[in-house]
Design an enzyme around this catalytic site. Structure first.
Site, PDB file in Angstrom:
ATOM      1  N   SER A 142       0.853  -1.195   0.000  1.00  0.00           N
ATOM      2  CA  SER A 142       0.000   0.000   0.000  1.00  0.00           C
ATOM      3  C   SER A 142       0.883   1.236   0.000  1.00  0.00           C
ATOM      4  CB  SER A 142      -0.871   0.010   1.258  1.00  0.00           C
ATOM      5  OG  SER A 142      -1.533   1.261   1.377  1.00  0.00           O
ATOM      6  N   TYR A 156      -1.701  -0.617  10.340  1.00  0.00           N
ATOM      7  CA  TYR A 156      -1.859  -1.142   8.970  1.00  0.00           C
ATOM      8  C   TYR A 156      -0.693  -0.681   8.083  1.00  0.00           C
ATOM      9  CZ  TYR A 156      -3.783  -1.128   4.180  1.00  0.00           C
ATOM     10  OH  TYR A 156      -3.965  -1.283   2.832  1.00  0.00           O
TER      11      TYR A 156
END
Ligand code: NAP
Length: 247
Positions: A142, A156
């Site tokens: 990501s 995350y």
């Protein structure tokens, strides 16, 4: 041709990737965790377009379930030649000072341990060192690994930092064994994942801050993954493609 395993292929980026890979001729192993209806829908969509696919349930954070998933793939008799580590989770937006160990460990177990376990089992089957046919792995990271996701989910973001390091290290480890390992870093993509963070409309709220001023579609990420797995990327390993609209 061979099997492509896509983890978390029932929805979002994984679903789009599975559909495109099936169109390229791979037999799809459609992994899912809870949503059997969605996974079955992906298998049916692939079959309807003339492809081959089967659904395989496994929580990628659970080693015994990962082993059972790869056993199921072995039983088909077709070689595994591609792995897309895509299954990922995040939780309600919060600050680091609000995080507890249980949540951090759940994020790391799925997003990091799960990726490691699937890489390990894929390498055992693909590596020339073990008589395998070679293959390619794409780890879905990501843009958060670069940006840190402050005030949203630093846990995350940190898990994706670990994914990037796994990608670099494994790529170098197996480069001479017929296996290429690369990463993609999506930015703001229209999927159901943002609802898990408590803000289903997040992409539309922040998209104007992106250079391209729009969110991305799962299919746009899938195209990059399909290319990285293909022979067109035959000299690419240890690389990362940014799919974040310029951010
Ligand atoms: P999504 O729409 O929320 O779908 C998540 C998928 O992962 C589902 O198929 C889900 O299965 C599966 N899954 C979750 N936990 C699992 C587990 N423990 N074991 C096996 N499967 C599991 O997510 P997405 O947005 O497509 O995200 C896919 C990947 O892209 C993730 O790694 C995410 O971090 C990354 N990414 C997404 C964005 C974005 O903006 N959407 C941006 C950057 C990176 P069930 O359907 O069975 O629950």
């Amino acid at each position: 041709m061979g099997i492509a395993l896509v983890t978390g292929a029932s929805r979002g980026i994984g679903r789009a990737t599975a559909l495109q890979l099936a169109g390229e001729g791979y037999t799809l192993a459609v992994n899912y965790h809870h949503n059997i209806q969605a996974a079955t829908g992906v298998v049916e969509a692939i079959t309807e377009q003339g492809g081959r696919a089967f659904a395989v349930r496994a929580d990628v954070s659970d080693e015994s379930q990962v082993m059972a998933m790869f056993d199921a793939i072995d039983r088909t008799g077709e070689p595994l030649i591609a792995l897309v580590n895509n299954a990922g989770i995040l939780f309600q937006q919060c600050t680091v000072e609000e995080l507890d160990a249980s949540r951090i460990n759940r994020v790391l177990a799925t997003n990091v341990t799960g990726y490691f376990l699937c890489c390990r089992e894929a390498v055992k089957r693909m590596s020339h060192r073990h008589g395998g046919p070679g293959g390619a792995i794409v780890n879905v990271s990501s843009a958060a690994s670069r940006l840190g996701a402050p005030g949203e989910y630093v846990d995350y973001a940190a898990s994706k930092g670990a994914v990037d390091t796994l990608t670099t290290g494994l790529a170098l480890e197996v480069a001479a064994q017929g296996i290429r390992v690369n990463g993609v870093r999506p930015g703001l993509i229209y999927t159901g994942m943002h609802a898990s963070g408590g803000e289903p409309g997040r992409v539309d709220r922040v998209k104007s801050a992106l250079p391209m001023q729009r969110g991305g579609q799962p299919e746009e990420v899938a195209q990059a993954i399909v290319w990285l797995l293909s022979e067109k990327a035959s000299y690419v390993t240890g690389s990362f493609l940014e799919l974040a609209g310029g951010k």
